[in-house]
Design a protein around this motif. Structure first.
Motif, PDB file in Angstrom:
ATOM      1  N   SER A 270      -5.699   0.212   4.969  1.00  0.00           N
ATOM      2  CA  SER A 270      -5.284   0.494   3.599  1.00  0.00           C
ATOM      3  C   SER A 270      -3.994   1.314   3.631  1.00  0.00           C
ATOM      4  CB  SER A 270      -6.363   1.259   2.821  1.00  0.00           C
ATOM      5  OG  SER A 270      -6.619   2.516   3.432  1.00  0.00           O
TER       6      SER A 270
ATOM      7  N   GLN B 164      -1.723   3.797   0.867  1.00  0.00           N
ATOM      8  CA  GLN B 164      -1.717   4.462  -0.429  1.00  0.00           C
ATOM      9  C   GLN B 164      -0.301   4.879  -0.790  1.00  0.00           C
ATOM     10  OE1 GLN B 164      -4.692   7.478  -1.037  1.00  0.00           O
ATOM     11  NE2 GLN B 164      -3.506   8.513  -2.656  1.00  0.00           N
ATOM     12  N   SER B 165       0.083   4.648  -2.033  1.00  0.00           N
ATOM     13  CA  SER B 165       1.408   5.009  -2.530  1.00  0.00           C
ATOM     14  C   SER B 165       1.342   5.100  -4.043  1.00  0.00           C
ATOM     15  CB  SER B 165       2.460   3.978  -2.093  1.00  0.00           C
ATOM     16  OG  SER B 165       2.234   2.741  -2.754  1.00  0.00           O
ATOM     17  N   ASP B 166       2.443   5.516  -4.645  1.00  0.00           N
ATOM     18  CA  ASP B 166       2.534   5.442  -6.099  1.00  0.00           C
ATOM     19  C   ASP B 166       3.068   4.055  -6.487  1.00  0.00           C
ATOM     20  OD1 ASP B 166       5.154   5.533  -5.371  1.00  0.00           O
ATOM     21  OD2 ASP B 166       5.532   7.544  -6.146  1.00  0.00           O
TER      22      ASP B 166
ATOM     23  N   HIS C 181      -4.049  -1.990  -0.985  1.00  0.00           N
ATOM     24  CA  HIS C 181      -2.962  -1.158  -1.480  1.00  0.00           C
ATOM     25  C   HIS C 181      -3.513  -0.237  -2.571  1.00  0.00           C
ATOM     26  CE1 HIS C 181       1.392  -0.845  -3.219  1.00  0.00           C
ATOM     27  NE2 HIS C 181       0.996   0.256  -2.611  1.00  0.00           N
ATOM     28  N   ARG C 182      -3.737   1.005  -2.233  1.00  0.00           N
ATOM     29  CA  ARG C 182      -4.269   1.981  -3.183  1.00  0.00           C
ATOM     30  C   ARG C 182      -3.114   2.694  -3.876  1.00  0.00           C
ATOM     31  NH1 ARG C 182      -8.573   5.430   0.187  1.00  0.00           N
ATOM     32  NH2 ARG C 182      -6.631   5.898   1.320  1.00  0.00           N
ATOM     33  N   LEU C 183      -3.272   2.954  -5.167  1.00  0.00           N
ATOM     34  CA  LEU C 183      -2.224   3.552  -5.985  1.00  0.00           C
ATOM     35  C   LEU C 183      -2.706   4.864  -6.586  1.00  0.00           C
ATOM     36  CD1 LEU C 183      -1.036   0.340  -7.899  1.00  0.00           C
ATOM     37  CD2 LEU C 183      -0.072   1.321  -5.813  1.00  0.00           C
ATOM     38  N   SER C 184      -1.797   5.795  -6.696  1.00  0.00           N
ATOM     39  CA  SER C 184      -2.093   7.042  -7.395  1.00  0.00           C
ATOM     40  C   SER C 184      -1.883   6.852  -8.888  1.00  0.00           C
ATOM     41  CB  SER C 184      -1.208   8.169  -6.879  1.00  0.00           C
ATOM     42  OG  SER C 184       0.168   7.859  -7.070  1.00  0.00           O
TER      43      SER C 184
ATOM     44  N   GLN D   1      -2.154  13.410  -6.258  1.00  0.00           N
ATOM     45  CA  GLN D   1      -3.041  12.471  -5.579  1.00  0.00           C
ATOM     46  C   GLN D   1      -2.396  11.890  -4.314  1.00  0.00           C
ATOM     47  OE1 GLN D   1      -4.298   9.497  -8.423  1.00  0.00           O
ATOM     48  NE2 GLN D   1      -5.944  10.807  -9.213  1.00  0.00           N
ATOM     49  N   ASN D   2      -1.114  12.049  -4.182  1.00  0.00           N
ATOM     50  CA  ASN D   2      -0.391  11.612  -2.993  1.00  0.00           C
ATOM     51  C   ASN D   2       0.275  12.815  -2.332  1.00  0.00           C
ATOM     52  OD1 ASN D   2       0.112   9.410  -1.338  1.00  0.00           O
ATOM     53  ND2 ASN D   2       2.069   8.927  -2.297  1.00  0.00           N
TER      54      ASN D   2
END
Length: 253
Positions: free
Chosen positions: A12, A14-16, A35-38, A45-46
């Motif tokens: 995974s 994670q990004s904005d 793809h995890r998003l804030s 959150q990031n």
């Protein structure tokens, strides 16, 4: 690169939802990577990435302040900042650097040089004539990502040389403006002669010091009276004559 170099797979990322990451969403989905998003406007959150970005920016600004390199070379500055952060020991990792945690060996610091300092690369292979100079003063702008060498910027030709054999003057920064010394509002002569050395006369030894005594002449009573009363007329002069053992005093009229 991660699969080949470290024998692992990404699960995974994670990004904005920034514009630079939106084009990666389709690629990550095709590879089975989540793809995890804030949340929007929620940078906490990031937080790990945000703190890392701040570390890179502050390190790059420190390099700019020390070396006085113009901001048009900002890409070389932050490239050098990341290069320094990776082998730098971290208190968050028990005084181990990210390089050591990733490769399980200590980094080599002998290759590091002061960013923005003066350097003299070996330019004999670049010369077209044997009477050309073997080197020229350049500015060190970091390391090549694809070569085991240094980036050397020539300000005269605006050219960057990548060389392995380089001499460094790490106490001098070519982009730094030397301070102007003024005397009574006018610039002083920058040339300073150190030869010949002026010879100082020897100091006297075992001789008593010279004592200068000043005697003040005392004023006569008449002069003192005239100084106190300048409008007062001086007293009449007297003439004295001596005849034998008797003396007479006559008043001058």
């Amino acid at each position: 690169m991660v699969e080949r170099q470290f024998n692992t797979k990404l699960k995974s990322v994670q990004s904005d939802w920034g514009g630079e990451f939106r084009t990666l969403s389709t690629l990550l989905s095709s590879l089975g990577i989540i793809h995890r998003l804030s949340c929007p406007h929620t940078s906490e959150q990031n937080g790990i990435v945000e703190r890392r970005h701040r570390h890179v920016v502050e390190t790059g600004l420190t390099l700019l302040a020390q070396s006085h390199v113009p901001q048009r070379f900002w890409n070389f500055v932050f490239d050098k900042a990341v290069y320094l952060i990776n082998p730098m020991p971290s208190r968050a990792n028990s005084s181990k650097s990210p390089f050591e945690l990733l490769f399980n060996r200590s980094p080599d610091y002998s290759f590091l040089r002061v960013f923005g300092s003066q350097c003299f690369p070996h330019l004999r292979p670049y010369n077209k004539h044997k009477m050309d100079f073997r080197s020229t003063p350049c500015t060190f702008l970091g390391y090549s990502p694809t070569h085991h060498g240094y980036r050397c910027f020539d300000p005269q030709t605006e050219r960057i040389y990548i060389a392995r054999h380089v001499r460094f003057n790490e106490c001098h920064f070519p982009f730094a403006i030397p301070p102007k010394h003024t005397t009574h509002g006018s610039p002083s002569d920058p040339y300073v002669s150190s030869y010949p050395t002026p010879i100082q006369p020897p100091l006297p030894q075992n001789k008593p010091p010279l004592i200068h005594t000043y005697h003040r002449r005392q004023k006569s009573p008449i002069a003192a009276s005239l100084a106190a009363n300048p409008n007062r007329s001086p007293p009449p002069k007297t003439a004295s004559t001596t005849t034998g053992t008797h003396s007479t005093t006559q008043t001058a009229t």
